[in-house]
Design a protein around this motif. Sequence first.
Motif: not given
Lengths: 100, 100, 100, 100
Positions: B26, B30, B33, B37, B54, B58, B61, B68, B96, C29-30, C33, C36, C51-52, C54-55, C57-58, C61-63
Amino acid sequence: MADSDKQCCDHLAIEPAVREDATARLRSIRGHVDGVLRMLERDDVYCVDALKQIKAVQGALAKTGDLILRGHLKHHVVTAHERGDEDAIVAELMDVLKYR
Amino acid sequence: MADSDKQCCDHLAIEPAVREDATARLRSIRGHVDGVLRMLERDDVYCVDALKQIKAVQGALAKTGDLILRGHLKHHVVTAHERGDEDAIVAELMDVLKYR
Amino acid sequence: MADSDKQCCDHLAIEPAVREDATARLRSIRGHVDGVLRMLERDDVYCVDALKQIKAVQGALAKTGDLILRGHLKHHVVTAHERGDEDAIVAELMDVLKYR
Amino acid sequence: MADSDKQCCDHLAIEPAVREDATARLRSIRGHVDGVLRMLERDDVYCVDALKQIKAVQGALAKTGDLILRGHLKHHVVTAHERGDEDAIVAELMDVLKYR
């Protein structure tokens, strides 16, 4: 060793209720694929309409996979330490889940 | 009940080795990321170059999540039936994993 | 050739509004991270909670990727035939989109 | 308006070569789904074997979708500005691509 293998497979077979549910969903998915094939017989079919149908089939397949995964976790993975096959069951499961 | 909850949490904490590995990954994410930026500070940055970065973040991540997840399966899920919390552990894990 | 390349890059730079929006999202997002990472400093952190996050953050990132992709389609891909670089622009875009 | 709609659809029909390739792939996918259905007729089928097959079908569907997407980009999206329907074509494409 052949005997213990069979013993293992007997224990780890898919649950009947999950098998029935997955079968019904896959029959519906096959019908959906047939529908996309009929759509593609028309020479004026629009790309985005075909893409939408393929995305819908992928969603239905993902739900079927989730159903089988939930059954596998519930009936086989949570008891793996008791059976003593936890290393093998985690390794093969991660092989299916990773990069998903 | 508060005591049994604490007991549960003590048992289900992330493994130290997994925690260290995930932390290192992580930190690298960071940094990645931060790199995206800095890339976006330039007014001539090209969309596809940003999309590639990006996508790389992904992927990193996803690998951290897999790490985990593997630890969770190996240390907590395979022993759930012995602890008696298999229904809860499967439900939260599917929450999840689904639509992943 | 160097001149036409520069001409190309001038045309295909990310739109300022998209760049600002993507920058704001990546800063968030930074921060996520970082959150986390702080979570993982505790030795009693639970795998599924990590895990939640990280999901989440993913998903963010997708957006951000979708935002840049929409801008690229709108400002660069729909005009590719007029510029005459459609083969190159489709090939590089599919390289980012495939296996997504 | 009905006329201009038809005009639009004539232009944006899927390319014959892409349609043939997608059809061949979807027939193979239907056969693969049939194979998973036959596998599920056995009461000793193992969950992970079914999951692997479903994952393989998903991969084949994703490749078919990528093929149609590449054709759509190449034949319809790169010319959208010339036709003047770029806003509509980008909006509908993002609707299919997002959350992918």
